[in-house]
Design an enzyme around this catalytic site. Structure first.
Site, PDB file in Angstrom:
ATOM      1  N   ASP A 158       0.822  -1.206   0.000  1.00  0.00           N
ATOM      2  CA  ASP A 158       0.000   0.000   0.000  1.00  0.00           C
ATOM      3  C   ASP A 158       0.866   1.271   0.000  1.00  0.00           C
ATOM      4  O   ASP A 158       0.713   2.123   0.860  1.00  0.00           O
ATOM      5  CB  ASP A 158      -0.899  -0.074   1.259  1.00  0.00           C
ATOM      6  N   GLU A 406       3.378  -8.033   7.629  1.00  0.00           N
ATOM      7  CA  GLU A 406       2.103  -8.670   7.305  1.00  0.00           C
ATOM      8  C   GLU A 406       2.206  -9.781   6.263  1.00  0.00           C
ATOM      9  O   GLU A 406       1.475  -9.781   5.260  1.00  0.00           O
ATOM     10  CB  GLU A 406       1.091  -7.620   6.833  1.00  0.00           C
ATOM     11  N   TYR A 462      -6.762  -2.880  12.775  1.00  0.00           N
ATOM     12  CA  TYR A 462      -7.620  -1.789  12.316  1.00  0.00           C
ATOM     13  C   TYR A 462      -9.065  -2.002  12.746  1.00  0.00           C
ATOM     14  O   TYR A 462      -9.986  -1.873  11.958  1.00  0.00           O
ATOM     15  CB  TYR A 462      -7.480  -1.654  10.796  1.00  0.00           C
ATOM     16  N   GLU A 499       0.652  -0.987  14.206  1.00  0.00           N
ATOM     17  CA  GLU A 499      -0.127  -0.150  13.278  1.00  0.00           C
ATOM     18  C   GLU A 499      -1.553  -0.106  13.777  1.00  0.00           C
ATOM     19  O   GLU A 499      -2.120  -1.145  14.118  1.00  0.00           O
ATOM     20  CB  GLU A 499      -0.185  -0.758  11.867  1.00  0.00           C
TER      21      GLU A 499
HETATM   22  C1  GCB Z   1      -1.510  -2.281   6.796  1.00  0.00           C
HETATM   23  C2  GCB Z   1      -0.220  -2.218   6.082  1.00  0.00           C
HETATM   24  C3  GCB Z   1       0.107  -0.810   5.606  1.00  0.00           C
HETATM   25  C4  GCB Z   1      -1.141  -0.147   5.043  1.00  0.00           C
HETATM   26  C5  GCB Z   1      -2.168  -0.068   6.141  1.00  0.00           C
HETATM   27  C6  GCB Z   1      -3.485   0.572   5.666  1.00  0.00           C
HETATM   28  O1  GCB Z   1      -1.798  -3.174   7.530  1.00  0.00           O
HETATM   29  O2  GCB Z   1       0.845  -2.739   6.822  1.00  0.00           O
HETATM   30  O3  GCB Z   1       1.112  -0.882   4.649  1.00  0.00           O
HETATM   31  O4  GCB Z   1      -0.873   1.123   4.529  1.00  0.00           O
HETATM   32  O5  GCB Z   1      -2.468  -1.352   6.590  1.00  0.00           O
HETATM   33  O6  GCB Z   1      -3.613   1.775   5.782  1.00  0.00           O
HETATM   34  O7  GCB Z   1      -4.332  -0.150   5.180  1.00  0.00           O
END
Ligand code: GCB
Length: 586
Positions: A158, A406, A462, A499
């Site tokens: 990403d 990941e 997330y 994250e």
């Molecule tokens: C993740 C990734 C990261 C992405 C992020 C996202 O888990 O490690 O590279 O940018 O999510 O914002 O979706």
């Protein structure tokens, strides 16, 4: 590998500036022995992508040929001359006066070439063929295909697949006898540090002198025997946000004549993991900081000292003490800044995209094959770990290595893939730093095969964004349940949130605090903080992301990833002031 410097015995010439570049079209091979026929101009260092207006150049997948004149002064002809590229993304073939001089795969680590047999005094032709192709053998890992008769790469990650000569190109000299590398081994006990430098030397010399200087330029230890350790009796430790750097000076002599000297800075600190806590210098350490990117308007991934310095100042302003070089090694200059300022770094290789049937772009989610049976990245994975440790081994700021981000660690074969890589990193690193593999939500506590191999469980989560989007109450119940399962399974491993974040459009406000608004970003973090603050085995929080950043376009990425605490041009979103309050109080 040593950072290039100018000193009493070494000269340094920076080849940054405007170079000529030409796209290599299909069936129109470029002859490295001839001048480029139809070049455009590109600044080095810098990504090509955002310096040009022409869409065909931006969309080109394949080779870009760089060209410049490398001027060599007569006075340097008797010296050993080395041409050093700090990074070329992703693959480089270097030609000097039409002759192939080097080939390097991997876009984020330096490589250098002894060029004495290839150059003459005066003007020399330097060409670099740079490829931006990624496939299932490279790191980062991309999906390569022929599309509409042309090569195409869809990144399995990403961030925008910027390409070019991203970091400085330098020519440095040494005598024929030279210091090739220095590994600073030390042991620290009760204020006393015993330093045992391991110095690699090429050529003959009579004597060697080793000296350690402190920050007041006081000579505190010296020796003329590499076997004899140097002792720092009252050590001032390198502490997070309170850095102290010693300098180890190594000099080689032919009788009285100085033939080479190199000074390497180093800090003394210890790292330990005991019963799910992380200790730096015997003090419990809690990671406050970010996953970042090297990314800025116009520059793309090109190194710029002012941006690196501003980022470091913004992190300090917020009260951050650490960051992760997600998802590739950052410039050597950024690592030196982190050493100087006491910022703790989780240093990551470009081991990203190792999950073939998942992608932020739903079009790529239909490959149902097992990742570890599909990918051919193992050889490159070895190489990126080796090159990163070679480059960054002496940095005090590097406290943890991240050897992937990941991966599909829930799929059969993950353990067999990662076990030798973890062993490799441990074997290569003289400090035996902890190793992490930030984990994806699919690799749940029940399915994951990599957690057992790592020292800190880093979770990218997330909840409230990709899971239970916008419903923070339900999201936090799910988050807490999951974390508790991890803890139950691995009670002795520290857990870190490596994250978590929510896309937020700067300037978008909502009375209803809806997703994408600045208010939602505040609520999102408050809810997450409440969960992690209640769990005493959580050893850190790295917000995703420090700043908004460029990605490939797709339906979830309107002008990039907007999870920044700052906008792409580093203006604070409202959340920044909340984070500052939290981190200053912690
Ligand atoms: C993740 C990734 C990261 C992405 C992020 C996202 O888990 O490690 O590279 O940018 O999510 O914002 O979706």
């Amino acid at each position: 590998m040593l950072y290039p410097v100018m000193n009493e015995t070494r000269s340094l010439i920076d080849l940054s500036g405007i170079w000529r570049v030409q796209v290599e079209k299909q069936n129109e091979a470029i002859d490295p022995a001839k001048p480029l026929k139809d070049p455009f101009l590109i600044a080095v260092p810098g990504s090509i992508d955002d310096q040009v207006i022409d869409e065909t150049i931006r969309k080109h997948v394949g080779n870009f040929w760089y060209e410049t004149e490398m001027m060599i002064p007569i006075s340097l002809m008797d010296e050993r001359k080395v041409l050093r590229f700090a990074s070329v993304t992703h693959e480089a073939v270097v030609y000097i006066n039409g002759i192939k001089a080097a080939h390097h795969i991997g876009g984020f680590t330096p490589f250098e070439i002894d060029i004495d047999s290839l150059v003459h005094a005066g003007k020399n032709d330097l060409k670099v063929c740079v490829s931006n192709i990624l496939d299932e053998s490279t790191l980062p890992c991309g999906f390569y295909q022929e599309k509409n008769g042309r090569p195409s790469v869809t990144p399995r990650f990403d961030f925008y697949n910027y390409c070019g000569i991203h970091r400085p190109v330098k020519l440095y000299t040494t005598k024929k006898t030279y210091i090739d590398d220095i590994v600073i081994h030390y042991e620290y006990h009760g204020g006393v540090t015993t330093v045992r430098p391991e110095v690699s030397i090429t050529g003959n010399y009579d004597t060697i002198k080793l000296k350690i200087w402190d920050e007041d330029n006081q000579l505190i230890a010296q020796s003329s025997d590499v076997e004899q350790p140097l002792v720092i009796s009252e050590t001032r430790l390198w502490q997070p946000l309170d850095a102290y750097l010693y300098r180890l000076e190594v000099s080689l002599f032919d009788k009285e004549l100085l033939i080479d000297t190199y000074t390497e800075e180093f800090g003394v600190r210890t790292i330990q993991i005991k019963q799910n806590k992380v200790y730096i210098n015997d003090k419990e350490f809690y990671f406050k900081g970010f996953g970042k990117h090297e990314d800025f308007p116009v520059l793309g991934k090109g190194y710029n000292g002012a941006v690196a310095n501003l980022d470091k100042n913004l992190m300090k302003w917020l009260g951050a003490n650490s960051f992760r070089t997600s998802h590739y090694p950052y410039s050597e200059e950024e690592m030196r800044l982190a050493d100087r300022e006491g910022i703790v770094v989780i240093d990551e290789v470009p081991g990203v995209g190792l999950f073939t049937n998942f992608h932020v772009d739903v079009n790529l989610n239909n490959n149902k094959k097992n990742t570890w049976e599909t990918l051919r990245t193992h050889e490159n994975h070895h190489k990126v770990i080796q090159e990163l440790i070679e480059r960054d081994k002496n940095h005090a700021c590097v406290v943890v290595w991240a050897i992937a981000n990941e991966p599909a660690s829930h799929q059969e074969g993950a353990r067999a893939y990662f076990k030798p890589l973890v062993e490799l990193a441990k074997a290569l690193d003289h400090q035996k730093r902890p190793i992490v593999i930030p984990n994806i939500v699919n690799a749940s506590p029940e399915l994951d095969q990599a957690a057992e191999l790592v020292d800190i469980l880093c979770l990218n989560r997330y909840y409230g964004w990709y899971i239970e989007h916008g419903d923070l109450d339900s999201a936090m119940i799910g988050l807490r349940q999951e974390i508790e399962k991890w803890h139950e399974k691995y009670p002795d491993k520290p857990i870190m949130f490596s994250e978590f974040g929510a896309d937020t459009i700067s300037g978008l406000h909502s009375l209803y605090r809806t997703p994408y608004s600045e208010e939602f970003q505040i609520d999102f973090y408050k809810a997450n903080f409440e969960v992690l603050d209640a769990l005493d085995y959580v050893v850190g929080e790295h917000l995703w992301n420090f700043a908004d950043f460029a990605t490939a376009a797709n339906i979830r990425r309107i002008d990039g990833n907007k999870k920044g605490i700052f906008t792409r041009d580093r203006r604070p979103k409202s959340i920044a002031f909340e984070i500052k309050k939290r981190w200053e109080a912690r």
